[in-house]
Design a protein around this motif. Structure first.
Motif, PDB file in Angstrom:
ATOM      1  N   GLU A   1      -7.599   2.451  -7.101  1.00 40.11           N
ATOM      2  CA  GLU A   1      -7.124   1.071  -7.181  1.00 40.11           C
ATOM      3  C   GLU A   1      -8.190   0.155  -6.601  1.00 40.11           C
ATOM      4  OE1 GLU A   1      -5.446  -1.087  -8.409  1.00 40.11           O
ATOM      5  OE2 GLU A   1      -3.491  -0.371  -9.065  1.00 40.11           O
ATOM      6  N   ALA A   2      -8.144  -1.109  -7.025  1.00 37.22           N
ATOM      7  CA  ALA A   2      -9.170  -2.055  -6.601  1.00 37.22           C
ATOM      8  C   ALA A   2      -8.657  -3.477  -6.799  1.00 37.22           C
ATOM      9  CB  ALA A   2     -10.458  -1.846  -7.406  1.00 37.22           C
ATOM     10  N   THR A   3      -9.438  -4.414  -6.323  1.00 34.63           N
ATOM     11  CA  THR A   3      -9.158  -5.833  -6.519  1.00 34.63           C
ATOM     12  C   THR A   3      -9.119  -6.150  -8.018  1.00 34.63           C
ATOM     13  OG1 THR A   3     -10.288  -6.357  -4.454  1.00 34.63           O
ATOM     14  CG2 THR A   3     -10.001  -8.159  -6.022  1.00 34.63           C
ATOM     15  N   GLY A   4      -8.143  -6.953  -8.452  1.00 36.03           N
ATOM     16  CA  GLY A   4      -8.137  -7.427  -9.833  1.00 36.03           C
ATOM     17  C   GLY A   4      -7.195  -6.664 -10.746  1.00 36.03           C
ATOM     18  N   ASP A   5      -7.183  -7.090 -11.998  1.00 32.02           N
ATOM     19  CA  ASP A   5      -6.368  -6.444 -13.031  1.00 32.02           C
ATOM     20  C   ASP A   5      -7.097  -5.225 -13.575  1.00 32.02           C
ATOM     21  OD1 ASP A   5      -3.980  -8.148 -13.442  1.00 32.02           O
ATOM     22  OD2 ASP A   5      -5.466  -9.695 -13.891  1.00 32.02           O
TER      23      ASP A   5
ATOM     24  N   ALA B   1       3.781  -4.854  -5.987  1.00 36.38           N
ATOM     25  CA  ALA B   1       3.510  -4.249  -4.678  1.00 36.38           C
ATOM     26  C   ALA B   1       3.225  -2.777  -4.922  1.00 36.38           C
ATOM     27  CB  ALA B   1       4.702  -4.425  -3.755  1.00 36.38           C
ATOM     28  N   ILE B   2       2.091  -2.291  -4.388  1.00 35.75           N
ATOM     29  CA  ILE B   2       1.594  -0.951  -4.727  1.00 35.75           C
ATOM     30  C   ILE B   2       1.136  -0.244  -3.459  1.00 35.75           C
ATOM     31  CG2 ILE B   2      -0.178   0.304  -6.026  1.00 35.75           C
ATOM     32  CD1 ILE B   2      -0.279  -2.110  -7.959  1.00 35.75           C
ATOM     33  N   SER B   3       1.345   1.070  -3.403  1.00 29.84           N
ATOM     34  CA  SER B   3       0.829   1.879  -2.292  1.00 29.84           C
ATOM     35  C   SER B   3       0.189   3.149  -2.830  1.00 29.84           C
ATOM     36  CB  SER B   3       1.945   2.264  -1.320  1.00 29.84           C
ATOM     37  OG  SER B   3       2.472   1.133  -0.675  1.00 29.84           O
ATOM     38  N   LEU B   4      -0.926   3.537  -2.206  1.00 26.91           N
ATOM     39  CA  LEU B   4      -1.595   4.800  -2.491  1.00 26.91           C
ATOM     40  C   LEU B   4      -1.756   5.540  -1.173  1.00 26.91           C
ATOM     41  CD1 LEU B   4      -2.483   2.860  -4.924  1.00 26.91           C
ATOM     42  CD2 LEU B   4      -4.431   4.424  -5.190  1.00 26.91           C
ATOM     43  N   TYR B   5      -1.418   6.856  -1.175  1.00 28.64           N
ATOM     44  CA  TYR B   5      -1.445   7.606   0.073  1.00 28.64           C
ATOM     45  C   TYR B   5      -1.542   9.096  -0.233  1.00 28.64           C
ATOM     46  CZ  TYR B   5       3.459   7.244  -1.394  1.00 28.64           C
ATOM     47  OH  TYR B   5       4.615   7.228  -2.134  1.00 28.64           O
ATOM     48  N   PRO B   6      -2.179   9.855   0.650  1.00 25.16           N
ATOM     49  CA  PRO B   6      -2.215  11.307   0.477  1.00 25.16           C
ATOM     50  C   PRO B   6      -0.887  11.912   0.929  1.00 25.16           C
ATOM     51  CG  PRO B   6      -3.325  10.723   2.499  1.00 25.16           C
ATOM     52  CD  PRO B   6      -2.934   9.421   1.834  1.00 25.16           C
ATOM     53  N   LYS B   7      -0.683  13.182   0.626  1.00 23.27           N
ATOM     54  CA  LYS B   7       0.570  13.835   1.031  1.00 23.27           C
ATOM     55  C   LYS B   7       0.741  13.806   2.544  1.00 23.27           C
ATOM     56  CE  LYS B   7      -1.232  18.600   1.258  1.00 23.27           C
ATOM     57  NZ  LYS B   7      -2.656  18.330   0.940  1.00 23.27           N
ATOM     58  N   GLU B   8      -0.368  13.708   3.273  1.00 21.51           N
ATOM     59  CA  GLU B   8      -0.290  13.649   4.730  1.00 21.51           C
ATOM     60  C   GLU B   8       0.453  12.405   5.215  1.00 21.51           C
ATOM     61  OE1 GLU B   8      -3.586  16.421   3.739  1.00 21.51           O
ATOM     62  OE2 GLU B   8      -2.931  14.460   2.992  1.00 21.51           O
TER      63      GLU B   8
ATOM     64  N   ILE C   1      -2.003  -4.270  -2.668  1.00 22.22           N
ATOM     65  CA  ILE C   1      -2.082  -2.807  -2.555  1.00 22.22           C
ATOM     66  C   ILE C   1      -2.252  -2.417  -1.091  1.00 22.22           C
ATOM     67  CG2 ILE C   1      -3.292  -0.743  -3.348  1.00 22.22           C
ATOM     68  CD1 ILE C   1      -4.649  -2.758  -5.437  1.00 22.22           C
ATOM     69  N   SER C   2      -1.502  -1.397  -0.686  1.00 24.35           N
ATOM     70  CA  SER C   2      -1.629  -0.809   0.652  1.00 24.35           C
ATOM     71  C   SER C   2      -2.147   0.612   0.515  1.00 24.35           C
ATOM     72  CB  SER C   2      -0.270  -0.817   1.360  1.00 24.35           C
ATOM     73  OG  SER C   2      -0.316  -0.096   2.570  1.00 24.35           O
ATOM     74  N   ILE C   3      -3.296   0.890   1.154  1.00 23.85           N
ATOM     75  CA  ILE C   3      -3.929   2.210   1.106  1.00 23.85           C
ATOM     76  C   ILE C   3      -3.766   2.889   2.463  1.00 23.85           C
ATOM     77  CG2 ILE C   3      -6.082   3.476   0.766  1.00 23.85           C
ATOM     78  CD1 ILE C   3      -5.209   2.071  -1.764  1.00 23.85           C
ATOM     79  N   ASN C   4      -3.318   4.150   2.467  1.00 22.14           N
ATOM     80  CA  ASN C   4      -3.192   4.891   3.722  1.00 22.14           C
ATOM     81  C   ASN C   4      -4.514   5.570   4.056  1.00 22.14           C
ATOM     82  OD1 ASN C   4      -1.521   7.873   4.873  1.00 22.14           O
ATOM     83  ND2 ASN C   4      -2.156   6.103   6.033  1.00 22.14           N
ATOM     84  N   ALA C   5      -5.234   5.002   5.009  1.00 21.80           N
ATOM     85  CA  ALA C   5      -6.487   5.572   5.498  1.00 21.80           C
ATOM     86  C   ALA C   5      -6.387   5.638   7.017  1.00 21.80           C
ATOM     87  CB  ALA C   5      -7.683   4.723   5.065  1.00 21.80           C
TER      88      ALA C   5
ATOM     89  N   MET D   1      -6.293  -8.527  -2.509  1.00 23.58           N
ATOM     90  CA  MET D   1      -5.345  -7.681  -3.240  1.00 23.58           C
ATOM     91  C   MET D   1      -5.268  -6.244  -2.729  1.00 23.58           C
ATOM     92  SD  MET D   1      -5.926  -8.901  -7.179  1.00 23.58           S
ATOM     93  CE  MET D   1      -6.996 -10.310  -7.463  1.00 23.58           C
ATOM     94  N   ILE D   2      -6.112  -5.843  -1.760  1.00 21.08           N
ATOM     95  CA  ILE D   2      -6.125  -4.446  -1.329  1.00 21.08           C
ATOM     96  C   ILE D   2      -6.452  -4.373   0.156  1.00 21.08           C
ATOM     97  CG2 ILE D   2      -8.577  -4.095  -1.919  1.00 21.08           C
ATOM     98  CD1 ILE D   2      -7.785  -1.267  -2.898  1.00 21.08           C
ATOM     99  N   CYS D   3      -5.814  -3.411   0.831  1.00 16.43           N
ATOM    100  CA  CYS D   3      -6.093  -3.227   2.261  1.00 16.43           C
ATOM    101  C   CYS D   3      -5.874  -1.770   2.636  1.00 16.43           C
ATOM    102  CB  CYS D   3      -5.205  -4.136   3.110  1.00 16.43           C
ATOM    103  SG  CYS D   3      -3.428  -3.922   2.845  1.00 16.43           S
ATOM    104  N   TRP D   4      -6.505  -1.334   3.743  1.00 21.41           N
ATOM    105  CA  TRP D   4      -6.324   0.022   4.252  1.00 21.41           C
ATOM    106  C   TRP D   4      -5.554  -0.041   5.576  1.00 21.41           C
ATOM    107  CZ3 TRP D   4      -9.665  -0.601   0.466  1.00 21.41           C
ATOM    108  CH2 TRP D   4     -10.972  -1.069   0.666  1.00 21.41           C
ATOM    109  N   ASN D   5      -4.610   0.901   5.726  1.00 18.41           N
ATOM    110  CA  ASN D   5      -3.709   0.869   6.871  1.00 18.41           C
ATOM    111  C   ASN D   5      -3.502   2.270   7.446  1.00 18.41           C
ATOM    112  OD1 ASN D   5      -2.999  -1.993   6.412  1.00 18.41           O
ATOM    113  ND2 ASN D   5      -2.032  -1.202   4.564  1.00 18.41           N
TER     114      ASN D   5
END
Length: 748
Positions: free
Chosen positions: A263-267, A350-357, A390-394, A403-407
């Motif tokens: 995922e990234a900024t933009g359409d 509203a979108i989230s990406l995360y590993p199984k952890e 977008i919320s990224i689990n890092a 449009m994107i952040c790491w949390n």
């Protein structure tokens, strides 16, 4: 209405009290230079002009530059390298011509030649782990800086450039005039840093199975800001002060291993090429689902992908309009969920990406918190203008881009999530998603003024968390939470209006204190209605523009008719603290005969002839006036003469409109603290009922040390408390109560 024999009620002060007040005023006059804390801030604010008006709004000559990018990237996952080529089209909207351009090379902070480590103090640690000792003293530093292969014009001709640490100056063949554009290309690559080992706001997280989770930002040479305030904003990136960037449009192609989810900024322009048919159908369902997230890439799919390490490639294509930056996250470990968010004028994802952890915590909360943040922030500012958030689990991250952040935030190895971890994860998601508003859209200069994005955003985060759950244990915002910082050693404090790189207690100064200040301004000083209108005005005036602190200060006053110079001066330009206490309480009763003290007062003030007809004399109670150390209330006496005067002087109809106080309390408030703040008073009566009084900060305008108020009450007062709900960040509450209370120790 005209009356005969009018009654004049005279409140008399004892001579000793008058002398004390005179001595205080004399001391203030002789020991302070211009002690007026309500003077206007002409000495601190930039002069208004045609670019930025005295109202805080953009002026008729306001302009801003534009930088558009076309970028092609390729990730070498095996070797953790990123290769890129970009074409920049830069438009000069300034009236003056530009002789050269400045670009930011923030990734150069990861270079072996970086000066950032050399400006930090280095203290010998007497006990270190072997690994820590090796990394500190034995191993060669990671080299992650940009490797610039070329800078060329549109004809392919090399352009001259000079790199100064994290900045690059590009020489122009001729001055770039007003309204003109120039296009040029840059090719580069760099080694991606393991941010958990080498630090950084982006990079990759390494997993034990060989997989990496990438959060990529500052990955391309970025145009610096040129504006009316300081020309080129080309301060070096030392690490604390973040970024300031012009707006523009982005076309970005990102080539990664084919088993990655990205995922990234933009359409995303080619979703049907990078998603499976099943994933595409799930995403289309998510676009119509407003009540809960839809799993687009399942955990089973992610677990299967993370075992593959495909040698094939896939290109993801994005287009972003009117953004100041671009962020990317990619990994074969990603689970992906999404839901639609209905705002007043539009719908966003509203979108989230995360590993199984990250599960089950992230599947349950992340996207819901993203959606809540967009709703809350939009209500207080403007509807979220971008297509998604977008919320990224890092792990160990908390960083934001358009449009994107790491949390951060994951369950422990047994899948158990503590309340602290859950609340921390929810807070950081709100905070980082909220940064889309400040500074990604209301585009302040983070490198100079951290508080303009972190402080404003922490305040908005606090409101959003309270709207989610009014009992949420928010750390920044409540006045009482900033007291340990503001009451600390002055040698370790700086004003909020301090450059980002010169702040020592970064979280307290740039996040906590401004968030608290704004919360106090909203709840205690201005009131929600006036504050919310002014704050929304600021956000809408400066969305997609570059505001300065003056623009914020002036707009808040301009839109509310509230003179706040005293507030900005104290909270933002000094390290003063608030401490208001009760110095003395005196009780009076009504009499038809003056006491000896009153007789003497009347003679000295020559007021006897001014009273025409019956007089009401305020006689000091026979018991001693309250001193904190006496720790006792007054004796109770009735005021019968007052009722007699009322009956003789006023008609029955007039009497019905009158109050009938029996007791009169003169309270002297003192202010050991340097801040001027409102005085909030709660009075408790003998029957247990309470009454609240709120005196504006201007009560201190004539005397910065003491303020005196007399309260006329129908019932006897048994207790007086200053700031009973801890609204003003009063650092010492031991002087806030009459009669003085013996506070219990922590041991008790």
């Amino acid at each position: 209405m005209t009356k005969t024999n009018p009654i004049l009620v005279t409140i008399l002060l004892l001579t000793a009290s008058l002398l004390t007040a005179q001595e205080v005023q004399k001391e203030t006059k002789s020991s302070e230079r211009n002690p007026d804390k309500f003077k206007q801030m002409y000495d601190l604010l930039a002069t208004p002009n045609m670019y930025r008006t005295a109202s805080g709004a953009p002026g008729p000559e306001y302009y801003q530059q534009q930088a558009d990018y076309k970028i092609d990237l390729e990730l070498d996952d095996k070797n953790a390298k990123l290769f890129g080529q970009e074409t920049v089209t830069y438009t000069n909207n300034a009236k003056e011509s530009l002789d050269y351009l400045w670009m930011q090379l923030d990734q150069n902070q990861q270079s072996r030649k970086s000066l950032s480590p050399l400006v930090q103090n280095s203290v010998t640690d007497p006990a270190m782990s072997p690994k820590g000792f090796s990394r500190t003293y034995l191993e060669e530093k990671f080299d992650g800086g940009f490797n610039i292969e070329y800078v060329k014009d549109v004809a392919g001709k090399p352009m001259q450039y000079t790199i100064n640490q994290t900045m690059m100056r590009i020489e122009l063949p001729k001055p770039l005039k007003h309204g003109e554009k120039i296009s040029f290309s840059i090719k580069w690559w760099y080694n991606i840093n393991n941010y958990r080992l080498d630090g950084g706001r982006s990079g990759y997280e390494q997993f034990s199975d060989g997989n990496r989770l990438y959060v990529l930002a500052q990955f391309y040479p970025r145009m610096a800001v040129y504006n009316d305030v300081e020309g080129w904003q080309n301060q070096q990136f030392w690490g604390s002060g973040e970024f300031t960037l012009p707006f523009g449009n982005f076309d970005v192609n990102i080539t990664v291993p084919s088993d990655h989810i990205l995922e990234a900024t933009g359409d995303l322009l080619n979703r049907n090429e990078v998603f499976t048919a099943a994933q595409l159908a799930r995403y289309q369902l998510a676009e119509k689902t407003f009540d809960k997230p839809v799993i687009v890439v399942t955990q089973a799919e992610a677990e299967a992908a993370e075992k593959g390490f495909s040698d094939k490639k896939k290109t993801w294509k994005f287009k972003a309009t009117n953004v100041r930056d671009f962020g990317i996250s990619t990994s074969r470990k990603f689970i992906y969920d999404a839901m639609a968010v209905k705002l007043e004028t539009r719908t966003a994802m509203a979108i989230s990406l995360y590993p199984k952890e990250g599960n089950p915590l992230w599947e349950e909360y992340s996207t819901r918190m993203v959606a809540h943040t967009l709703k809350s922030y939009s209500a207080h500012t403007f509807d979220y203008p971008y297509p998604k958030a977008i919320s990224i689990n890092a792990e160990d991250q908390g960083m934001e881009y358009p449009m994107i952040c790491w949390n951060y935030g994951r369950p422990d190895k047994n899948g158990v999530t503590s309340e602290r971890t859950k609340n921390g994860m929810m807070s950081v998601i709100v905070h980082e998603v909220g940064h889309n508003y400040f500074p990604m859209i209301v585009n302040s200069d983070e490198r100079q003024w951290t508080w303009m994005d972190e402080g404003l955003n922490s305040f908005m985060e606090y409101m959003a968390l309270m709207e989610w759950d009014e009992k949420f244990p928010a750390q920044r915002g409540p006045a009482k939470n900033i007291i340990p910082y503001m009451s600390g050693d002055q040698k370790g404090l700086e004003p909020i209006m301090t450059n980002s790189e010169s702040i020592r207690q970064f979280g307290n100064n740039a996040y906590g204190k401004p968030a608290t200040a704004l919360n106090i301004l909203r709840e205690t000083v201005m009131g929600r209605e006036l504050f919310d209108y002014a704050f929304k005005t600021y956000a809408n005036r400066w969305k997609f523009k570059h505001p300065t602190p003056e623009d914020f200060f002036r707009t808040m006053e301009d839109a509310s008719a509230f003179d706040l110079d005293w507030f900005w001066r104290g909270w933002f330009y000094t390290t003063d603290y608030n401490d208001i206490g009760i110095k003395e309480v005196k009780k009076y009763f009504v009499s038809n005969e003056p006491s000896k003290e009153v007789e003497e007062f009347l003679k000295t003030r020559r007021r006897r002839n001014q009273i025409d007809g019956p007089a009401v004399y305020m006689i000091a109670d026979g018991s001693e006036s309250y001193k904190p150390e006496l720790n006792k209330p007054f004796e109770i006496k009735d005021s019968k003469p007052l009722a007699e005067y009322i009956e003789k002087t006023f008609t029955k109809e007039e009497q019905a409109k009158l109050k009938s106080p029996k007791y009169f309390y003169q309270v002297t408030f003192d202010k050991p603290g340097g801040l001027v703040m409102p005085i909030i008073v709660e009075m408790t009566f003998e029957d247990g009922t309470t009454e609240n009084h709120h005196f504006p900060a201007q009560i201190w305008r004539m005397n910065d040390k003491e303020a005196i108020r007399t309260f006329a009450t129908q019932k006897a007062v048994t207790k007086i408390v200053v700031d009973p709900k801890q609204e003003t960040a009063d650092i010492d509450v031991t002087n806030n109560t009459w009669p003085k209370e013996q506070l219990k120790s922590k041991f008790d």
